[in-house]
Design a protein around this motif. Structure first.
Motif, PDB file in Angstrom:
ATOM      1  N   THR A 336       0.864  -1.187   0.000  1.00  0.00           N
ATOM      2  CA  THR A 336       0.000   0.000   0.000  1.00  0.00           C
ATOM      3  C   THR A 336       0.890   1.222   0.000  1.00  0.00           C
ATOM      4  OG1 THR A 336      -1.765  -1.125   1.195  1.00  0.00           O
ATOM      5  CG2 THR A 336      -1.779   1.286   1.270  1.00  0.00           C
ATOM      6  N   LEU A 337       0.644   2.109  -0.940  1.00  0.00           N
ATOM      7  CA  LEU A 337       1.415   3.353  -0.991  1.00  0.00           C
ATOM      8  C   LEU A 337       0.536   4.515  -0.542  1.00  0.00           C
ATOM      9  CD1 LEU A 337       3.430   1.620  -2.558  1.00  0.00           C
ATOM     10  CD2 LEU A 337       3.835   3.585  -4.044  1.00  0.00           C
ATOM     11  N   PHE A 338       1.079   5.259   0.389  1.00  0.00           N
ATOM     12  CA  PHE A 338       0.390   6.424   0.942  1.00  0.00           C
ATOM     13  C   PHE A 338       1.272   7.645   0.718  1.00  0.00           C
ATOM     14  CE2 PHE A 338      -0.104   9.272   4.667  1.00  0.00           C
ATOM     15  CZ  PHE A 338      -1.434   9.631   4.497  1.00  0.00           C
ATOM     16  N   GLN A 339       0.647   8.755   0.308  1.00  0.00           N
ATOM     17  CA  GLN A 339       1.420   9.976   0.069  1.00  0.00           C
ATOM     18  C   GLN A 339       1.548  10.707   1.397  1.00  0.00           C
ATOM     19  OE1 GLN A 339      -1.659   9.328  -1.280  1.00  0.00           O
ATOM     20  NE2 GLN A 339      -1.715   9.814  -3.455  1.00  0.00           N
ATOM     21  N   GLY A 340       2.709  10.604   2.032  1.00  0.00           N
ATOM     22  CA  GLY A 340       2.790  11.158   3.381  1.00  0.00           C
ATOM     23  C   GLY A 340       4.115  11.803   3.734  1.00  0.00           C
ATOM     24  N   ASP A 341       4.126  12.407   4.917  1.00  0.00           N
ATOM     25  CA  ASP A 341       5.306  13.127   5.412  1.00  0.00           C
ATOM     26  C   ASP A 341       6.032  12.284   6.459  1.00  0.00           C
ATOM     27  OD1 ASP A 341       4.058  15.026   3.895  1.00  0.00           O
ATOM     28  OD2 ASP A 341       3.484  16.309   5.571  1.00  0.00           O
ATOM     29  N   GLY A 342       6.856  12.958   7.203  1.00  0.00           N
ATOM     30  CA  GLY A 342       7.575  12.297   8.294  1.00  0.00           C
ATOM     31  C   GLY A 342       6.654  12.025   9.468  1.00  0.00           C
TER      32      GLY A 342
END
Lengths: 481, 174
Positions: A336-342
């Motif tokens: 699963t790829l999620f567009q996220g930050d730290g």
């Protein structure tokens, strides 16, 4: 050594470091004295078999060309193509091949041989690259004797700033053994340059990243997810925001390839976690042209742009995994790829009930992006075992937790509109009379992972592209082994 | 001799050589480093370049490598990076000068200082070959060869002859 053109009918492969080879030495010596023409090849110490006038095959070229898997191996060639071979010491087999009835009378009927040196770990792929046809199509960069291969990789601009594994033919060929897909198959077009990527190019970048061949199917699946249009990798790479792909692995493959879902799960130290995420980033850099300062225009970037990949802890059956929630079967391998930050650390060492911990988590989740923004980004919550335990003991499952968190984050629009509270940022003023969710209902992804000790959880803010609810979404793909 | 081969991980849509940094649009307010590679008589050539830049009101600073047979010491490279904006490296008229000064050009480019290397015509091939090996599309200007047996005036004439090309290569085309 033109073995393939050898005129000899009989070939024998031996090594000194093999008791069975030593056992047959007097037999071969006797045969040679009787005028039987056997061409002997020795893989390690030819001097040991001096009386057999052996060929030095310490390069293993002949062993490779004759596809020797065991020593001793006796091969009889008969005309074009057709061969007989006997592996180890097999008295009857040797007698049949050589046509000598009383051969090795004093020896036991059978003794297994040893593994051929040409088949030792790490050897075969180098022999393939040297003497075989690995069929690699990508253009070559020639290095001289004095060139430092690690430095060349830097000079060519192939790295993320950390050292990479130099992509030699042997390493690329070995990586390609991790998949059944053909090297020239095009997987898709990688942004921002929308350059086509083949399985071979993906393998080269997986080598650079430090992957093992068994990770490669995961890298390919992650790449396929990244190239799904709804993942919006193009915008995610070029954005001025902090974000990059966060990769979550589900299914038995996580254990099979030794991934970490426990202590320090979002940190350093695990090869699979580190290199799978890195391989995707290097593909985007090298194939897609997503180079910081060129088309990667991130104001700050983030450590996740080196790599951000981990597995979900699926050891507790009471917890429904992320992939099952997203429509896949339990036991299926997925990325699963999620567009996220730290990571935004969440600390709560006082809550004792599900209601308390829900309120507590919600208060921190509201800060994602900006406390006054709503339905503007998604978020990933990495729930620790100890925080989950508070829910579990009261029988709360994933659905109930998710629902309660969303409910806890509904606020009056009047408090959130631009200008409210003396803060310019906020939602559109037209929504002043609405009750507003913080996230889209599908926009809060919860993953259970982390060390067994620690009343902490981790929040990864989502990318601002998430405000386009139907245009930019996390993507899950099945891993095909 | 080819010892090994690495495979290109890129989409192969661009040349193998890395583009050099774009030079500034103008030299106003910029400082040009005049880097003497330490080879005999290069200083006479650079003396004239310095005069020519001064006549055009372009600020320069002089630097000199201890020897043309090695790459520049790290301290010297860092000093140039701290004090200047563009570098002119001169004057390579031998094999080791060419190889080492091409690395200097590349190293400075990596650290944000675009530049040009000036060499004698005889070493055009060596410069291009070194650039090929390190994957760098470096900028160069060539003067007649040989230069060691020329008079000072002749060396100054060489400098006069390449000035316009040099200025064009250390500023971006409009």
């Amino acid at each position: 050594m033109a073995v393939a053109n050898s005129n000899n009918d009989l070939l024998l492969f031996l090594k000194q470091d093999c008791e069975t080879c030593q056992l047959v030495k007097p037999v071969v010596d006797d045969l040679k004295k009787k005028g039987v023409d056997i061409e002997v090849y020795v893989q390690d110490y030819p001097d040991y078999y001096e009386e057999l006038s052996p060929n030095d095959d310490t390069s293993l070229e002949a062993s490779f060309n004759w596809n020797v898997e065991t020593t001793p191996t006796l091969i009889q060639t008969s005309g074009k193509g057709s061969t007989l071979r006997v592996e180890g010491w097999d008295k009857k087999g040797w007698q049949d091949v050589l046509g000598v009835e009383d051969l090795g009378e004093n020896l036991p009927d059978f003794r297994p041989g040893c593994g051929s040196k040409s088949r030792e770990p790490g050897v075969y792929e180098n022999l393939m690259a040297t003497y075989g046809d690995v069929g690699i199509q990508s253009r070559g960069i020639e290095l001289g004797n004095w060139d430092d291969d690690m430095e060349i990789c830097y000079e060519r601009g192939w790295t993320d700033g950390l050292p990479v594994t130099p992509p030699t033919d042997a390493r690329i060929w070995r990586m390609l053994q991790g998949t059944n897909r053909k090297p020239d198959e095009v997987i898709g077009k990688v942004p921002p340059n929308l350059a086509p990527i083949t399985v071979e190019k993906a393998a080269i970048n997986a080598v650079l990243a430090g992957c093992k061949p068994e990770y490669f199917p995961v890298v390919i699946a992650a790449l396929e997810a990244a190239l799904d249009p709804v993942f919006t990798m193009h915008g995610l790479l070029c954005t001025t925001c902090f974000s990059s792909p966060i990769i979550v692995i589900n299914g038995p493959i996580a254990k099979s390839i030794g991934m970490n879902w426990g202590m320090n799960v979002l940190g350093q130290g695990n090869r699979a976690n580190a290199t799978i995420g890195r391989a995707l980033q290097l593909i985007i850099r090298n194939v897609g042209g997503g180079v910081p300062g060129d088309l990667d225009r991130s104001t700050f970037g983030g450590p996740g742009k080196y790599t951000f990949c981990f597995a979900e802890d699926e050891t507790d059956d009471s917890w429904e995994s992320l992939s099952v929630t997203r429509g896949f079967e339990k036991g299926e391998n997925t990325v699963t790829l999620f567009q996220g930050d730290g990571i935004q650390g969440f600390i709560d060492q006082r809550s004792q009930t599900p209601e308390q911990i829900t309120k507590s988590l919600a208060s921190s989740l509201l800060a994602v992006g900006h406390p006054k923004l709503a339905e503007f980004t998604n978020a990933m919550l990495v729930l620790s075992p100890e925080h989950y335990e508070i829910y579990k003991k009261e029988g709360w499952d994933r659905n109930k937790i998710t629902e309660a968190l969303h409910k806890e984050m509904i606020r009056p629009g009047s408090e959130l509109i631009q200008g409210a509270g003396g803060i310019g940022e906020g939602i559109d003023t037209s929504r002043a009379d609405e009750m507003v969710n913080k996230f889209w209902l599908e926009g809060l992804l919860i993953v259970r992972a982390g060390g067994k000790a620690g009343l902490y959880s981790a929040i990864c803010a989502g990318w601002t592209g998430g405000r386009f609810r139907h245009e930019s979404k996390p993507v899950t793909k099945k891993i095909t082994l | 001799m080819i010892a090994s081969v690495l495979r290109d991980p890129t989409a192969e849509t661009t040349q193998l050589k890395r583009n050099r940094l774009a030079p500034p649009a103008s030299l106003d307010g910029k400082v040009v480093a005049l880097m003497d590679i330490g080879k005999m008589r290069g200083d006479e050539f650079i003396d004239r370049l310095e005069q020519l830049f001064k006549m055009k009101n372009i600020a320069t600073k002089r630097y000199k490598k201890p020897t043309n047979t090695r790459t520049a010491p790290t301290e010297l490279v860092q000093k140039i990076v701290q004090e200047t904006d563009v570098v002119v490296i001169a004057l390579s008229d031998c094999g080791s000068c060419t190889s080492c000064s091409t690395h200097d050009l590349n190293d400075l480019d990596h650290l944000g200082i675009p530049g040009v290397s000036i060499l004698t015509e005889e070493f055009r091939e060596a410069f291009n070959g070194q650039c090929e090996k390190i994957g760098f599309d470096g900028a160069s200007i060539f003067t007649p060869h040989p230069m060691q047996n020329k008079t000072t005036q002749e060396l100054h004439d060489f400098a006069d002859g390449i000035l316009e090309e040099l200025l064009a290569k250390i500023t971006q085309p409009v």
